[in-house]
Design a protein around this motif. Structure first.
Motif, PDB file in Angstrom:
ATOM      1  N   LYS A 186       0.822  -1.203   0.000  1.00 44.74           N
ATOM      2  CA  LYS A 186       0.000   0.000   0.000  1.00 44.74           C
ATOM      3  C   LYS A 186       0.861   1.259   0.000  1.00 44.74           C
ATOM      4  O   LYS A 186       0.602   2.203  -0.770  1.00 44.74           O
ATOM      5  CB  LYS A 186      -0.915  -0.018   1.237  1.00 44.74           C
ATOM      6  CG  LYS A 186      -1.805   1.203   1.355  1.00 44.74           C
ATOM      7  CD  LYS A 186      -2.670   1.107   2.611  1.00 44.74           C
ATOM      8  CE  LYS A 186      -3.542   2.351   2.767  1.00 44.74           C
ATOM      9  NZ  LYS A 186      -4.385   2.267   3.989  1.00 44.74           N
ATOM     10  N   ALA A 187       1.875   1.262   0.808  1.00 40.48           N
ATOM     11  CA  ALA A 187       2.729   2.453   0.916  1.00 40.48           C
ATOM     12  C   ALA A 187       3.471   2.734  -0.385  1.00 40.48           C
ATOM     13  O   ALA A 187       3.518   3.880  -0.865  1.00 40.48           O
ATOM     14  CB  ALA A 187       3.708   2.278   2.065  1.00 40.48           C
ATOM     15  N   THR A 188       4.093   1.693  -0.969  1.00 36.43           N
ATOM     16  CA  THR A 188       4.840   1.899  -2.213  1.00 36.43           C
ATOM     17  C   THR A 188       3.916   2.324  -3.359  1.00 36.43           C
ATOM     18  O   THR A 188       4.283   3.160  -4.188  1.00 36.43           O
ATOM     19  CB  THR A 188       5.571   0.604  -2.586  1.00 36.43           C
ATOM     20  OG1 THR A 188       4.651  -0.495  -2.629  1.00 36.43           O
ATOM     21  CG2 THR A 188       6.670   0.295  -1.569  1.00 36.43           C
ATOM     22  N   THR A 189       2.717   1.756  -3.381  1.00 33.87           N
ATOM     23  CA  THR A 189       1.761   2.130  -4.441  1.00 33.87           C
ATOM     24  C   THR A 189       1.329   3.578  -4.289  1.00 33.87           C
ATOM     25  O   THR A 189       1.250   4.336  -5.281  1.00 33.87           O
ATOM     26  CB  THR A 189       0.535   1.203  -4.397  1.00 33.87           C
ATOM     27  OG1 THR A 189       0.941  -0.162  -4.550  1.00 33.87           O
ATOM     28  CG2 THR A 189      -0.437   1.557  -5.512  1.00 33.87           C
ATOM     29  N   LEU A 190       1.045   3.991  -3.069  1.00 28.47           N
ATOM     30  CA  LEU A 190       0.621   5.378  -2.849  1.00 28.47           C
ATOM     31  C   LEU A 190       1.743   6.364  -3.167  1.00 28.47           C
ATOM     32  O   LEU A 190       1.493   7.476  -3.644  1.00 28.47           O
ATOM     33  CB  LEU A 190       0.152   5.544  -1.402  1.00 28.47           C
ATOM     34  CG  LEU A 190      -1.158   4.802  -1.039  1.00 28.47           C
ATOM     35  CD1 LEU A 190      -1.475   5.002   0.448  1.00 28.47           C
ATOM     36  CD2 LEU A 190      -2.314   5.295  -1.894  1.00 28.47           C
ATOM     37  N   LEU A 191       3.003   5.973  -2.887  1.00 28.33           N
ATOM     38  CA  LEU A 191       4.141   6.845  -3.243  1.00 28.33           C
ATOM     39  C   LEU A 191       4.243   7.017  -4.757  1.00 28.33           C
ATOM     40  O   LEU A 191       4.511   8.116  -5.250  1.00 28.33           O
ATOM     41  CB  LEU A 191       5.442   6.263  -2.676  1.00 28.33           C
ATOM     42  CG  LEU A 191       5.649   6.394  -1.160  1.00 28.33           C
ATOM     43  CD1 LEU A 191       6.884   5.632  -0.712  1.00 28.33           C
ATOM     44  CD2 LEU A 191       5.748   7.873  -0.776  1.00 28.33           C
ATOM     45  N   LYS A 197       1.002  12.683  -9.578  1.00 27.11           N
ATOM     46  CA  LYS A 197       0.209  13.911  -9.420  1.00 27.11           C
ATOM     47  C   LYS A 197       1.030  15.183  -9.681  1.00 27.11           C
ATOM     48  O   LYS A 197       0.468  16.214 -10.009  1.00 27.11           O
ATOM     49  CB  LYS A 197      -0.387  13.984  -8.010  1.00 27.11           C
ATOM     50  CG  LYS A 197      -1.400  12.883  -7.730  1.00 27.11           C
ATOM     51  CD  LYS A 197      -1.939  13.009  -6.301  1.00 27.11           C
ATOM     52  CE  LYS A 197      -2.923  11.896  -5.972  1.00 27.11           C
ATOM     53  NZ  LYS A 197      -3.426  12.010  -4.568  1.00 27.11           N
ATOM     54  N   GLU A 198       2.376  15.077  -9.492  1.00 25.98           N
ATOM     55  CA  GLU A 198       3.274  16.221  -9.723  1.00 25.98           C
ATOM     56  C   GLU A 198       2.815  17.460  -8.965  1.00 25.98           C
ATOM     57  O   GLU A 198       2.680  18.552  -9.508  1.00 25.98           O
ATOM     58  CB  GLU A 198       3.381  16.528 -11.216  1.00 25.98           C
ATOM     59  CG  GLU A 198       3.969  15.389 -12.038  1.00 25.98           C
ATOM     60  CD  GLU A 198       4.115  15.757 -13.508  1.00 25.98           C
ATOM     61  OE1 GLU A 198       3.564  16.818 -13.898  1.00 25.98           O
ATOM     62  OE2 GLU A 198       4.755  14.999 -14.256  1.00 25.98           O
ATOM     63  N   LEU A 199       2.579  17.274  -7.660  1.00 27.80           N
ATOM     64  CA  LEU A 199       2.070  18.389  -6.855  1.00 27.80           C
ATOM     65  C   LEU A 199       3.121  19.481  -6.639  1.00 27.80           C
ATOM     66  O   LEU A 199       2.856  20.672  -6.809  1.00 27.80           O
ATOM     67  CB  LEU A 199       1.570  17.850  -5.499  1.00 27.80           C
ATOM     68  CG  LEU A 199       0.359  16.899  -5.569  1.00 27.80           C
ATOM     69  CD1 LEU A 199       0.032  16.367  -4.165  1.00 27.80           C
ATOM     70  CD2 LEU A 199      -0.851  17.630  -6.143  1.00 27.80           C
ATOM     71  N   TRP A 200       4.313  19.072  -6.205  1.00 28.33           N
ATOM     72  CA  TRP A 200       5.310  20.110  -5.899  1.00 28.33           C
ATOM     73  C   TRP A 200       5.780  20.803  -7.166  1.00 28.33           C
ATOM     74  O   TRP A 200       6.176  21.980  -7.133  1.00 28.33           O
ATOM     75  CB  TRP A 200       6.475  19.518  -5.091  1.00 28.33           C
ATOM     76  CG  TRP A 200       7.341  18.510  -5.827  1.00 28.33           C
ATOM     77  CD1 TRP A 200       7.172  17.179  -5.880  1.00 28.33           C
ATOM     78  CD2 TRP A 200       8.510  18.795  -6.579  1.00 28.33           C
ATOM     79  NE1 TRP A 200       8.145  16.579  -6.627  1.00 28.33           N
ATOM     80  CE2 TRP A 200       8.999  17.576  -7.066  1.00 28.33           C
ATOM     81  CE3 TRP A 200       9.222  19.978  -6.893  1.00 28.33           C
ATOM     82  CZ2 TRP A 200      10.142  17.466  -7.851  1.00 28.33           C
ATOM     83  CZ3 TRP A 200      10.365  19.862  -7.668  1.00 28.33           C
ATOM     84  CH2 TRP A 200      10.808  18.626  -8.162  1.00 28.33           C
ATOM     85  N   GLN A 201       5.744  20.084  -8.322  1.00 30.58           N
ATOM     86  CA  GLN A 201       6.111  20.743  -9.569  1.00 30.58           C
ATOM     87  C   GLN A 201       5.091  21.840  -9.925  1.00 30.58           C
ATOM     88  O   GLN A 201       5.407  22.820 -10.601  1.00 30.58           O
ATOM     89  CB  GLN A 201       6.179  19.724 -10.728  1.00 30.58           C
ATOM     90  CG  GLN A 201       7.361  18.754 -10.620  1.00 30.58           C
ATOM     91  CD  GLN A 201       7.008  17.505  -9.837  1.00 30.58           C
ATOM     92  OE1 GLN A 201       6.069  17.534  -9.050  1.00 30.58           O
ATOM     93  NE2 GLN A 201       7.773  16.436 -10.028  1.00 30.58           N
ATOM     94  N   HIS A 207       0.768  20.685   0.127  1.00 33.06           N
ATOM     95  CA  HIS A 207      -0.077  19.518  -0.129  1.00 33.06           C
ATOM     96  C   HIS A 207       0.770  18.266  -0.360  1.00 33.06           C
ATOM     97  O   HIS A 207       0.458  17.182   0.122  1.00 33.06           O
ATOM     98  CB  HIS A 207      -0.973  19.800  -1.354  1.00 33.06           C
ATOM     99  CG  HIS A 207      -2.053  18.768  -1.561  1.00 33.06           C
ATOM    100  ND1 HIS A 207      -2.886  18.784  -2.650  1.00 33.06           N
ATOM    101  CD2 HIS A 207      -2.429  17.688  -0.818  1.00 33.06           C
ATOM    102  CE1 HIS A 207      -3.723  17.764  -2.576  1.00 33.06           C
ATOM    103  NE2 HIS A 207      -3.462  17.090  -1.465  1.00 33.06           N
ATOM    104  N   TYR A 208       1.891  18.450  -1.061  1.00 38.97           N
ATOM    105  CA  TYR A 208       2.782  17.329  -1.356  1.00 38.97           C
ATOM    106  C   TYR A 208       3.363  16.745  -0.079  1.00 38.97           C
ATOM    107  O   TYR A 208       3.334  15.517   0.127  1.00 38.97           O
ATOM    108  CB  TYR A 208       3.900  17.774  -2.291  1.00 38.97           C
ATOM    109  CG  TYR A 208       4.926  16.702  -2.556  1.00 38.97           C
ATOM    110  CD1 TYR A 208       4.672  15.675  -3.460  1.00 38.97           C
ATOM    111  CD2 TYR A 208       6.160  16.709  -1.893  1.00 38.97           C
ATOM    112  CE1 TYR A 208       5.618  14.688  -3.699  1.00 38.97           C
ATOM    113  CE2 TYR A 208       7.102  15.726  -2.119  1.00 38.97           C
ATOM    114  CZ  TYR A 208       6.833  14.720  -3.032  1.00 38.97           C
ATOM    115  OH  TYR A 208       7.757  13.738  -3.253  1.00 38.97           O
ATOM    116  N   TYR A 209       3.912  17.592   0.802  1.00 37.86           N
ATOM    117  CA  TYR A 209       4.520  17.121   2.049  1.00 37.86           C
ATOM    118  C   TYR A 209       3.466  16.488   2.974  1.00 37.86           C
ATOM    119  O   TYR A 209       3.740  15.549   3.718  1.00 37.86           O
ATOM    120  CB  TYR A 209       5.246  18.255   2.764  1.00 37.86           C
ATOM    121  CG  TYR A 209       6.696  18.373   2.345  1.00 37.86           C
ATOM    122  CD1 TYR A 209       7.674  17.603   2.964  1.00 37.86           C
ATOM    123  CD2 TYR A 209       7.072  19.238   1.331  1.00 37.86           C
ATOM    124  CE1 TYR A 209       9.007  17.701   2.579  1.00 37.86           C
ATOM    125  CE2 TYR A 209       8.391  19.341   0.921  1.00 37.86           C
ATOM    126  CZ  TYR A 209       9.359  18.563   1.557  1.00 37.86           C
ATOM    127  OH  TYR A 209      10.661  18.657   1.163  1.00 37.86           O
TER     128      TYR A 209
END
Length: 543
Positions: A186-191, A197-201, A207-209
């Motif tokens: 679950k963790a690796t998939t969510l990462l 999503k490229e949030l920080w870009q 939101h990214y952090y």
């Protein structure tokens, strides 16, 4: 002199070959509204053109029909015959005027004829008087059954499509939450999804952090079983160190410190609005990924034999799946039946509202006497002396001698009885003829009383009797007894109020009896009785 002879010759030839129209009528005296047939005849050669008039009236007589022209060939000439149907609805003497027929464009006139129109004599003393009947609605030859068939067919088709619609809705794939086999998966998939999503870009660093640290906290909570989501950074790190000692996790200080750095960086971003550089964000992501993998590897493996448990789980899942399919099918069937039943109820209630209960009962539940009224009637003669009567069914011979007293049977030479139904049913009709050994003067009123006593012996009660004179269409006089009675059916244990009519005739030592009985509230039984009794005609008894 020669010229005068020529003129005479021309006049003779003209008169010899002059065209003429002969006129005749089939009758000169007729009743009001009856047809006079007017016939016009003319004889011409084959090259002549004849035109008969087309008119709505000839004088004061109305043309009700113009018949086709009949042509009869007679050598080189034709005889043309034209007929007209004329009528007049007022009595009096009239003249059919001379009628112009065009022969080769020249008018030739027929003869005028006198005709007479007479009133219809009505003898109200001999002619029976009847009440004015209601307007009868003409029914289609096909009837109305096909309309109801189409409605039922439409309801059936609608039910079928409703079933398919419900089935499609139930089988439509639902968007279900992804079920992960383990916390690390679950963790690796969510990462991976977070990176897409490229949030920080896009500048959404906070939101990214927030998502990045939530993935790490959620993993630690599910894998190590400490309240990571509700803890502060310092509480989480301290709890992680204690859990490592208790559960003997192989975690190095470097791994814990790397995780702590990312969590503190996230706190600064969320609360102090710090904006890390791009390479710092990349480093923090790598630290989180590395920390999660190291924590997963540090957990001791527990080897268990789960084959039987896994098999049982699979069986339970398959059983649950089959039960779910069965339940869905049952829901589809019940829902479809409910909707179709509801549509039928609306249809029936609509018929009850617009047509009434009697209409629904007669056309859907069935009505025996209605079927008799609408069936094929027969006109037959029964017994000796004969009784001719129209009935909805052929009457069958029955033995009625056991219903008469022995002293009455001793006087009878011959007795014939024909019937349909029985006194214990909702409809009964019969015809009976009797000839006696010796001629006797019959008192029809007393005979009617004796007939009533016979019905009482067969179970009739509370009989109300009324009598009146009755004449057939041919003037044969008799007696009519009618009224109501209560018939008790001992087998079914119920009583029914019936209406009856009996016709009695006495001729030359013979007795002829016609009876009809039906439920008092049966309008179709009443129609049968009226039609049947109005058709009665008798033969004179032979001694």
């Amino acid at each position: 002199m020669k010229f005068k002879l020529y003129i005479v010759f021309c006049l003779l030839s003209t008169s010899l070959f002059a065209q003429k129209v002969t006129t005749s009528v089939n009758v000169t005296k007729n009743k009001i509204g009856a047809e006079f047939k007017l016939t016009l005849k003319t004889e011409v050669d084959t090259l002549s053109k004849v035109k008969f008039p087309f008119a709505k009236n000839f004088g004061v007589l109305e043309v009700i029909h113009s018949y086709k022209i009949d042509t009869v060939r007679n050598g080189a000439r034709y005889e043309l015959i034209k007929k007209y149907g004329l009528t007049q609805f007022d009595s009096g003497k009239y003249v059919i005027p001379r009628i112009s027929v065009l022969i080769n464009g020249k008018p030739v006139f027929s003869d005028s004829i006198k005709v007479e129109v007479n009133d219809v004599k009505v003898d109200t003393l001999k002619q029976k008087m009847y009440d004015i009947k209601d307007i009868a609605q003409a029914e289609s030859p096909l009837g109305t059954w096909w309309i109801y068939l189409l409605i039922l067919l439409a309801i059936g088709i609608a039910g079928y499509f409703i079933y398919l619609f419900i089935k499609k809705r139930q089988n439509k794939p639902k968007v279900e939450a992804i079920v992960f086999k383990s916390p690390i998966e679950k963790a690796t998939t969510l990462l991976q999804q977070l990176e897409t999503k490229e949030l920080w870009q896009k500048g959404e660093i906070k939101h990214y952090y927030s998502e990045l640290t939530d993935i790490a906290r959620n993993y630690i909570e599910e894998e190590i079983h400490i309240p990571a989501m509700e803890s502060t950074t310092s509480e989480l790190i301290e709890g992680l160190r204690k859990a490592a000692k208790q559960k003997k996790l192989k975690l190095s200080n470097e791994t814990v410190e790397n995780l702590e750095k990312v969590l503190m960086q996230a706190d600064l971003v969320k609360f102090a609005k710090v904006k890390p550089l791009d390479y710092e964000i990349e480093e923090d992501k790598k630290r989180i990924s590395s920390s999660i993998v190291i924590i997963h590897k540090s957990i001791p493996e527990i080897v268990e034999d789960n084959d039987e448990l896994a098999l049982w789980n699979e069986q339970q899942k398959e059983l649950a799946r089959l039960q779910k399919l069965k339940k869905q099918k049952r829901v589809r069937i019940i829902t479809t039946i409910g909707i179709v039943f509801g549509m039928l109820m609306i249809f029936v209630l609509g018929l009850l509202y617009f047509k009434g209960f009697d209409y629904v009962k007669d056309n859907f539940l069935g009505h025996p006497t209605k079927d008799l009224v609408e069936g094929q009637w027969v006109y037959s003669e029964y017994g000796n002396p004969g009784v001719r009567v129209e009935t909805p069914k052929v009457l069958k011979r029955i033995d009625a001698t056991n219903t008469l007293p022995k002293d009455a049977m001793a006087l009878i030479k011959e007795m014939q009885t024909f019937g349909y139904g029985s006194l214990l049913e909702d409809f009964y009709m019969s015809v009976s003829t009797v000839t006696y050994k010796q001629a006797m003067q019959m008192d029809l009123d007393k005979t009617a009383e004796g007939y009533i006593k016979i019905m009482e012996a067969q179970g009739a009660q509370n009989i109300i009797v009324k009598t009146e004179d009755f004449d057939t269409q041919k003037g044969i006089s008799g007696k009519k007894a009618y009224g109501t009675m209560t018939v008790l059916n001992k087998i079914k244990g119920k009583s029914t109020k019936m209406y009856y009519e009996v016709l009695l005739f006495s001729q030359n030592g013979g007795l002829q009896t016609i009876m009809v009985m039906h439920r008092e509230d049966d309008k179709y039984g009443q129609q049968i009785a009226e039609r049947m009794l109005n058709s009665v005609e008798l033969q004179t008894a032979q001694r």
